[in-house]
Scaffold this active site. Structure first.
Site, mmCIF file in Angstrom:
data_model
loop_
_atom_site.group_PDB
_atom_site.id
_atom_site.type_symbol
_atom_site.label_atom_id
_atom_site.label_comp_id
_atom_site.label_asym_id
_atom_site.label_seq_id
_atom_site.Cartn_x
_atom_site.Cartn_y
_atom_site.Cartn_z
ATOM 1 N N ASN A 1 3.720 -0.769 -4.546
ATOM 2 C CA ASN A 1 3.244 -0.707 -5.771
ATOM 3 C C ASN A 1 3.978 -0.097 -6.582
ATOM 4 O O ASN A 1 4.887 0.749 -6.093
ATOM 5 C CB ASN A 1 1.541 -0.460 -5.517
ATOM 6 N N ILE A 50 6.664 -7.419 10.173
ATOM 7 C CA ILE A 50 8.077 -7.179 9.473
ATOM 8 C C ILE A 50 8.700 -5.929 10.051
ATOM 9 O O ILE A 50 10.031 -5.903 10.069
ATOM 10 C CB ILE A 50 7.958 -7.235 7.954
ATOM 11 N N SER A 76 2.326 -10.337 -2.724
ATOM 12 C CA SER A 76 1.130 -10.273 -3.572
ATOM 13 C C SER A 76 0.068 -11.227 -2.851
ATOM 14 O O SER A 76 -1.085 -11.325 -3.602
ATOM 15 C CB SER A 76 1.547 -10.950 -4.871
ATOM 16 N N GLY A 98 -1.910 -2.612 3.751
ATOM 17 C CA GLY A 98 -1.342 -3.819 4.194
ATOM 18 C C GLY A 98 0.345 -3.591 4.577
ATOM 19 O O GLY A 98 0.429 -2.549 5.334
ATOM 20 N N VAL A 99 1.047 -4.260 4.119
ATOM 21 C CA VAL A 99 2.543 -4.253 4.757
ATOM 22 C C VAL A 99 3.142 -2.913 4.334
ATOM 23 O O VAL A 99 3.842 -2.208 5.053
ATOM 24 C CB VAL A 99 3.312 -5.259 4.496
ATOM 25 N N ASP A 100 2.949 -2.423 3.249
ATOM 26 C CA ASP A 100 3.420 -1.047 2.729
ATOM 27 C C ASP A 100 2.955 0.022 3.616
ATOM 28 O O ASP A 100 3.807 0.882 4.140
ATOM 29 C CB ASP A 100 2.859 -0.950 1.195
ATOM 30 N N GLY A 155 -2.005 -10.526 -0.303
ATOM 31 C CA GLY A 155 -2.869 -9.784 0.403
ATOM 32 C C GLY A 155 -3.743 -9.025 -0.567
ATOM 33 O O GLY A 155 -4.547 -9.702 -1.374
ATOM 34 N N TYR A 213 -3.467 -7.933 -3.455
ATOM 35 C CA TYR A 213 -3.181 -8.601 -4.717
ATOM 36 C C TYR A 213 -3.752 -9.944 -5.005
ATOM 37 O O TYR A 213 -3.621 -10.390 -6.382
ATOM 38 C CB TYR A 213 -1.764 -8.108 -5.043
HETATM 39 N N1 AR6 Z 1 4.310 -7.545 8.472
HETATM 40 C C1 AR6 Z 1 4.161 -8.779 7.712
HETATM 41 N N2 AR6 Z 1 3.526 -9.102 6.697
HETATM 42 C C2 AR6 Z 1 2.272 -8.130 6.813
HETATM 43 C C3 AR6 Z 1 2.163 -7.070 7.404
HETATM 44 C C4 AR6 Z 1 3.198 -6.798 8.534
HETATM 45 N N3 AR6 Z 1 3.178 -5.666 9.225
HETATM 46 N N4 AR6 Z 1 0.825 -6.548 7.231
HETATM 47 C C5 AR6 Z 1 0.351 -7.067 6.240
HETATM 48 N N5 AR6 Z 1 1.245 -8.287 6.013
HETATM 49 P P1 AR6 Z 1 -0.381 -6.719 1.227
HETATM 50 P P2 AR6 Z 1 -0.028 -7.178 -1.780
HETATM 51 C C6 AR6 Z 1 1.095 -9.397 5.116
HETATM 52 O O1 AR6 Z 1 -1.897 -6.737 0.691
HETATM 53 O O2 AR6 Z 1 -0.808 -8.374 -1.698
HETATM 54 C C7 AR6 Z 1 -0.538 -2.141 -0.719
HETATM 55 O O3 AR6 Z 1 -1.594 -1.163 -0.782
HETATM 56 C C8 AR6 Z 1 -0.427 -9.534 4.616
HETATM 57 O O4 AR6 Z 1 -0.937 -10.403 5.386
HETATM 58 O O5 AR6 Z 1 0.296 -5.883 2.077
HETATM 59 O O6 AR6 Z 1 1.430 -7.434 -2.498
HETATM 60 C C9 AR6 Z 1 0.587 -1.797 -1.709
HETATM 61 O O7 AR6 Z 1 0.787 -0.365 -1.763
HETATM 62 C C10 AR6 Z 1 -0.102 -10.454 3.074
HETATM 63 O O8 AR6 Z 1 0.362 -12.077 3.481
HETATM 64 O O9 AR6 Z 1 0.618 -6.536 -0.398
HETATM 65 C C11 AR6 Z 1 -0.048 -2.225 -2.849
HETATM 66 O O10 AR6 Z 1 -0.970 -1.464 -3.757
HETATM 67 C C12 AR6 Z 1 1.275 -9.947 2.585
HETATM 68 O O11 AR6 Z 1 1.602 -9.028 3.811
HETATM 69 C C13 AR6 Z 1 -0.692 -3.570 -2.584
HETATM 70 O O12 AR6 Z 1 -1.023 -3.458 -1.173
HETATM 71 C C14 AR6 Z 1 0.937 -8.920 1.478
HETATM 72 O O13 AR6 Z 1 -0.248 -8.301 1.580
HETATM 73 C C15 AR6 Z 1 0.246 -5.024 -2.802
HETATM 74 O O14 AR6 Z 1 -0.560 -5.977 -2.588
#
Ligand code: AR6
Length: 168
Positions: free
Chosen positions: A21, A8, A118, A29-31, A120, A122
């Site tokens: 968060n 993204i 949520s 993750g994406v954050d 990943g 979460y």
């Molecule tokens: N581009 C698009 N999607 C992505 C990318 C990217 N570069 N990287 C990962 N994803 P997550 P959550 C996808 O874990 O579950 C963080 O530590 C990934 O495959 O990023 O909402 C925050 O600070 C998944 O499908 O977010 C929070 O503490 C999706 O993004 C916590 O993680 C969401 O996964 C939030 O957890």
């Protein structure tokens, strides 16, 4: 509504949504990817929001600069941690999408890209999360008449397949 598989942070749209968060201070993750690619200006804005309102509640959304990213803004929303499904996870995930879209309207954003909030770290079940994402976006565009392009960005193959089946 469009579907793509990829990162993204690479997208040239008005706003990308971050699965943040409640602290708004970054994470994995994406954050993590958004803060790494966008640089320190995003965290500086997040800290200003923290000073003003103490972070971001689950289901709510805030907006910052996108720093060095090709997007103009980052909308940070906080999805629920999956906890078996009896802790209002579905309505909180719906709220995360809706409140992100409402901010987009407020900032006159014409194109927005969502990650799979949520699903990943979460651990929200991917199939159900995709249904909620698509239904909420469709419903919002229909009821508000808002006119903007929405892209769902799937990073993992499993989510991509689920969205492909639901959307096409
Ligand atoms: N581009 C698009 N999607 C992505 C990318 C990217 N570069 N990287 C990962 N994803 P997550 P959550 C996808 O874990 O579950 C963080 O530590 C990934 O495959 O990023 O909402 C925050 O600070 C998944 O499908 O977010 C929070 O503490 C999706 O993004 C916590 O993680 C969401 O996964 C939030 O957890």
């Amino acid at each position: 509504m469009k579907l793509i598989k990829g990162d993204i942070t690479k997208l040239t749209v008005d706003a990308i949504v971050n699965a943040a968060n409640t602290s708004l201070l970054g994470g994995g993750g994406v954050d993590g990817a958004i803060h790494r690619a966008g640089g320190p200006a995003i965290l500086e804005d997040c800290k200003r929001i923290r000073a003003r309102q103490g972070g971001c509640n689950v289901g709510e959304a805030v907006i910052t600069t996108a720093g060095n990213l090709p997007a103009k803004y980052v909308i940070h929303t906080v999805g629920p941690v999956w906890n078996g499904g009896k802790s209002s996870e579905e309505s909180l995930l719906t709220a995360a999408y809706k409140n992100s879209l409402a901010l987009a309207v407020e900032y006159e954003i014409k194109s927005i890209a969502f990650p799979n909030i949520s699903t990943g770290i979460y651990r929200f079940p991917k199939e159900r999360a995709a249904e909620i994402a698509i239904t909420t976006v469709k419903g919002f565009l229909h009821t508000t008449g808002a006119d903007f392009g929405v892209t769902f960005v799937c990073f993992d193959e499993e989510n991509y397949r689920i969205y492909e089946t639901l959307l096409y």
